[in-house]
Design a protein around this motif. Structure first.
Motif, short mmCIF file in Angstrom:
data_model
loop_
_atom_site.label_atom_id
_atom_site.label_comp_id
_atom_site.label_asym_id
_atom_site.label_seq_id
_atom_site.Cartn_x
_atom_site.Cartn_y
_atom_site.Cartn_z
N CYS A 221 -0.21 -1.85 1.98
CA CYS A 221 1.07 -1.83 0.92
C CYS A 221 1.72 -0.40 0.86
CB CYS A 221 0.86 -1.51 -0.70
SG CYS A 221 0.32 -3.19 -1.38
N LEU B 152 4.67 -4.19 -1.13
CA LEU B 152 3.41 -4.85 0.14
C LEU B 152 4.83 -4.62 1.31
CD1 LEU B 152 2.99 -8.29 -1.45
CD2 LEU B 152 1.31 -7.03 0.16
N GLY C 225 -5.24 -4.65 3.45
CA GLY C 225 -4.07 -5.41 3.29
C GLY C 225 -3.30 -4.05 3.33
N TRP D 3 -2.04 -5.20 -2.93
CA TRP D 3 -0.65 -4.84 -3.71
C TRP D 3 -1.09 -4.97 -5.69
CZ3 TRP D 3 3.52 -4.58 -4.53
CH2 TRP D 3 4.53 -5.03 -5.97
N MET E 64 -3.85 -7.99 1.27
CA MET E 64 -2.32 -8.14 1.39
C MET E 64 -2.75 -7.93 -0.94
SD MET E 64 -1.42 -6.45 3.92
CE MET E 64 0.87 -6.88 3.61
#
Length: 306
Positions: free
Chosen positions: A139, A144, A137, A111, A107
């Protein structure tokens, strides 16, 4: 605002200091202690202290680690760190005297790449790590994505589709998580080595396989083609479920020559009619992208609280 981050993995705890423009200006690595929570936290606290010394004052510090982090309890679940089952938020507060934001490393990478990186401006972006493990991850709309229970996009522990295993005559291989047939068992760095061994090439590192393929060795080229076909199934799942505009590749396997074109080609041949293909790009901030994302999150939180 100057800021810092920690990138915590099974082999190293990396501390990195960033200037106001998010350029890395200092880095320090310590080996990750194994077996005892106290020793692990000693090393973590030492790295936090080093960042403060380098900055000459307190500063926002974020932590990225390869784990599921329960958002309400702060309890960590990880196979590679001696803090599994512990409340990481409470341990960090106790040892550093501060609450430091902690997030999953995949994540954090997504990001980072969304903010001044390869996914800048994307409405939906996935950061896919292809390394010792496979994870991602997410977004959405510049933030997020909320994840129930603190789970990142653990695509590596989804099952590899039977159709591709049958196509290549591959068995169900056991994953490090204890289950069989996970994508990670085939698409990670160790998975690529396993594919080479299955093809009769003997023990080979992922980078050696890539180098041999680049030199035109037919057997290694065939192994990489098989790996790309398997990885294409991973990308197909991501596109069918999350529909990212951009997929940013990180991790050691992302450094293989031609990997973007290889994976884009593998995906294009299997997308359902009407499903738009993502742009596949390399992480602009390389190995430091996850720690950069953690530092950026800490800075944003400090700015919001000011």
């Amino acid at each position: 605002m100057i800021c810092g981050g920690l990138d915590i993995g099974g082999t190293k705890i990396e501390a990195r200091l960033f200037d106001a423009g998010l350029t890395s200006i200092a880095v320090r690595r310590l080996p990750t202690p194994q077996g005892a929570t106290a020793k692990f936290m000693d090393a973590l606290a030492d790295q936090v202290g080093w960042l403060r010394e380098q900055a000459g004052a307190d500063l926002p510090i974020g932590i990225a680690l390869a784990a599921i982090i329960e958002p309400d309890s702060g309890i960590v679940h990880t196979a590679n760190l001696p803090i599994s089952g512990e409340n990481i938020a409470a341990l960090v507060r106790e040892r550093t005297g501060r609450d430091l934001p902690v997030l999953n490393d995949s994540m954090a990478m997504a990001w980072s790449e969304l903010n001044g990186g390869a996914a800048d401006g994307a409405a939906v972006a996935v950061g896919l790590i292809l390394g010792t493990g496979v994870a991602a991850g997410l977004c959405i709309n510049g933030a997020l994505a909320p994840r129930h229970g603190g789970v990142a996009v653990e695509i590596g522990h989804a099952g590899m589709p039977a159709r591709v295993l049958l196509r290549h005559g591959l068995p169900l291989w056991r994953c490090g998580c204890g289950r069989e047939g996970c994508i990670e068992a085939y698409v990670s760095g160790p998975g690529l080595s396993r594919l080479a061994a299955h093809a009769g090439l003997g023990p080979q590192s992922a980078m050696n396989i890539a180098a041999a393929a680049g030199a035109g060795e037919a057997a290694a080229m065939a192994v990489l083609d098989r790996w790309a076909d398997l990885a294409g199934e991973c990308l197909d799942m991501l596109q069918l479920t999350l529909a990212p505009e951009v997929v940013v590749l990180g991790g050691g396997l992302s450094q293989m020559p031609g990997v973007v074109d290889r994976l884009a080609g593998a995906l294009s041949g299997r997308l359902l009619a009407g499903v738009a293909a993502p742009q596949i790009r390399l992480a602009q901030h390389g190995d430091s992208s996850g720690v950069r994302g953690a530092a950026l999150l800490a800075r944003r939180m400090a700015e919001a609280a000011a």
